[in-house]
Design a protein around this motif. Structure first.
Motif, PDB file in Angstrom:
ATOM      1  N   ARG A 246      79.761  12.384  53.097  1.00  0.00           N
ATOM      2  CA  ARG A 246      79.782  13.837  53.282  1.00  0.00           C
ATOM      3  C   ARG A 246      80.805  14.212  54.329  1.00  0.00           C
ATOM      4  NH1 ARG A 246      74.657  16.680  53.928  1.00  0.00           N
ATOM      5  NH2 ARG A 246      74.453  15.702  55.951  1.00  0.00           N
TER       6      ARG A 246
ATOM      7  N   ASN B 265      71.225  14.575  49.610  1.00  0.00           N
ATOM      8  CA  ASN B 265      72.618  14.572  49.161  1.00  0.00           C
ATOM      9  C   ASN B 265      73.322  13.328  49.674  1.00  0.00           C
ATOM     10  OD1 ASN B 265      74.824  15.524  47.787  1.00  0.00           O
ATOM     11  ND2 ASN B 265      75.580  16.741  49.489  1.00  0.00           N
TER      12      ASN B 265
ATOM     13  N   ASP C 157      75.296  19.862  36.709  1.00  0.00           N
ATOM     14  CA  ASP C 157      76.298  20.774  37.262  1.00  0.00           C
ATOM     15  C   ASP C 157      76.235  22.160  36.615  1.00  0.00           C
ATOM     16  OD1 ASP C 157      77.271  19.446  34.895  1.00  0.00           O
ATOM     17  OD2 ASP C 157      79.240  20.312  35.309  1.00  0.00           O
TER      18      ASP C 157
ATOM     19  N   ARG D 281      68.403  18.354  55.743  1.00  0.00           N
ATOM     20  CA  ARG D 281      69.758  18.213  55.210  1.00  0.00           C
ATOM     21  C   ARG D 281      70.363  16.818  55.436  1.00  0.00           C
ATOM     22  NH1 ARG D 281      73.771  22.043  53.979  1.00  0.00           N
ATOM     23  NH2 ARG D 281      72.636  23.741  54.979  1.00  0.00           N
TER      24      ARG D 281
ATOM     25  N   LEU E 220      67.437  21.954  44.613  1.00  0.00           N
ATOM     26  CA  LEU E 220      67.963  20.596  44.715  1.00  0.00           C
ATOM     27  C   LEU E 220      67.614  19.898  43.410  1.00  0.00           C
ATOM     28  CD1 LEU E 220      66.654  19.826  48.317  1.00  0.00           C
ATOM     29  CD2 LEU E 220      68.983  20.468  47.678  1.00  0.00           C
TER      30      LEU E 220
ATOM     31  N   ASP F  43      71.317  15.612  43.739  1.00  0.00           N
ATOM     32  CA  ASP F  43      71.146  16.226  45.055  1.00  0.00           C
ATOM     33  C   ASP F  43      70.107  15.472  45.880  1.00  0.00           C
ATOM     34  OD1 ASP F  43      72.920  18.256  44.308  1.00  0.00           O
ATOM     35  OD2 ASP F  43      71.287  19.539  43.575  1.00  0.00           O
TER      36      ASP F  43
ATOM     37  N   ARG G 251      72.562  26.518  41.949  1.00  0.00           N
ATOM     38  CA  ARG G 251      71.824  25.902  43.040  1.00  0.00           C
ATOM     39  C   ARG G 251      71.055  26.920  43.884  1.00  0.00           C
ATOM     40  NH1 ARG G 251      73.018  22.001  40.148  1.00  0.00           N
ATOM     41  NH2 ARG G 251      73.301  19.889  41.012  1.00  0.00           N
TER      42      ARG G 251
ATOM     43  N   ARG H 167      66.949  27.830  47.402  1.00  0.00           N
ATOM     44  CA  ARG H 167      67.929  26.784  47.161  1.00  0.00           C
ATOM     45  C   ARG H 167      67.294  25.724  46.251  1.00  0.00           C
ATOM     46  NH1 ARG H 167      72.246  24.897  50.629  1.00  0.00           N
ATOM     47  NH2 ARG H 167      71.445  26.348  52.181  1.00  0.00           N
TER      48      ARG H 167
ATOM     49  N   GLY I 179      67.314  16.817  41.164  1.00  0.00           N
ATOM     50  CA  GLY I 179      67.227  15.378  41.392  1.00  0.00           C
ATOM     51  C   GLY I 179      66.420  14.661  40.341  1.00  0.00           C
TER      52      GLY I 179
END
Length: 244
Positions: A244, A236, A58, A232, A70, A95, A62, A68, A72
């Motif tokens: 989501r 996530n 966190d 997408r 991600l 992510d 991002r 962008r 992981g």
């Protein structure tokens, strides 16, 4: 076809890579990528990250250099039961999660039956988004079962650019990828693309993967990495109902 998302890369945190997070993001931006996944090796890989590394994502912005990010992990599939080396509560906060078989971390006899079962059980886990480099003849697999299970579970299968390097330790990757891609076309199963970069100059490098896709005429609509909006739904934890 232009690939704009890289779903598999590593930084120095993985223990055997050579560039920092900032360097990887800068290289990805220079290649015009929309998104780059940083998927550090999970703890069973020698000299890689511990659990708390993944729990602290966190703090990482991002977006860097217009790309962008991600954040992981590349989980190690440890046995024929599909066991992986991070707990579910950690994986659910990533992510993106790639699960791969690496011979140094795999505890079951690498028979086709065991390997296929390992991948199937891993794909059933809702927090695993991608099966990484299922292309190594040292880890034989039933590709028809692999592809059908990917369709059933909403898991992406990876076309790994690094596997196609002449120096790669993976055996028979090109031939195995062609079999997998033919089945993915037949069953309309989408794939993802990972550079598996361990240095910044390879971030977003899909030279060999793109050549293979062109060679076999693979349909662009089944390559989810040509636009971030296409991938997408698969990341996530889009596999988790109501997440989501």
């Amino acid at each position: 076809m232009r690939i704009l998302v890289d779903t598999h890369s590593h930084t120095i945190a993985s223990g055997h890579a050579y560039s920092t997070l900032s360097e990887m993001a800068r290289a990805a931006g220079g290649r015009g990528l929309q998104a780059l996944a940083i998927t550090e090796h999970a703890p069973e890989m020698e000299n890689s990250c511990g659990r708390f590394y993944f729990m602290n994502y966190d703090v990482v912005p991002r977006e860097m250099n217009g790309v962008r990010l991600l954040m992981g992990a590349e989980l190690n599939i440890l046995d024929a039961q599909g066991t992986v080396d991070l707990p579910e509560n950690v994986c659910r906060d990533l992510d993106i999660a790639v699960a791969s078989i690496h011979p140094p971390c795999y505890r079951s006899e690498p028979t086709k039956e065991n390997n296929t079962r390992a991948y199937v059980e891993a794909m059933k886990k809702p927090y695993i988004n991608i099966i990484g480099h299922p292309d190594d003849s040292r880890v034989p697999v039933d590709y028809e079962i692999l592809v059908k299970t990917a369709k059933e579970t909403g898991t992406l299968l990876e076309l790994n650019n690094s596997s196609l390097r002449p120096q790669s330790s993976r055996v028979g990757a090109r031939e195995n990828m062609l079999v997998m891609l033919d089945l993915c076309r037949q069953y309309e199963v989408p794939i993802t693309t990972g550079s598996d970069a361990h240095i910044d100059v390879d971030a977003g490098n899909f030279t060999r993967a793109e050549e293979l896709l062109e060679y076999c005429g693979f349909p662009e609509e089944l390559v989810v990495t040509t636009d971030f909006e296409k991938i997408r739904p698969f990341i996530n934890f889009g596999k988790i109902p109501g997440n989501r």
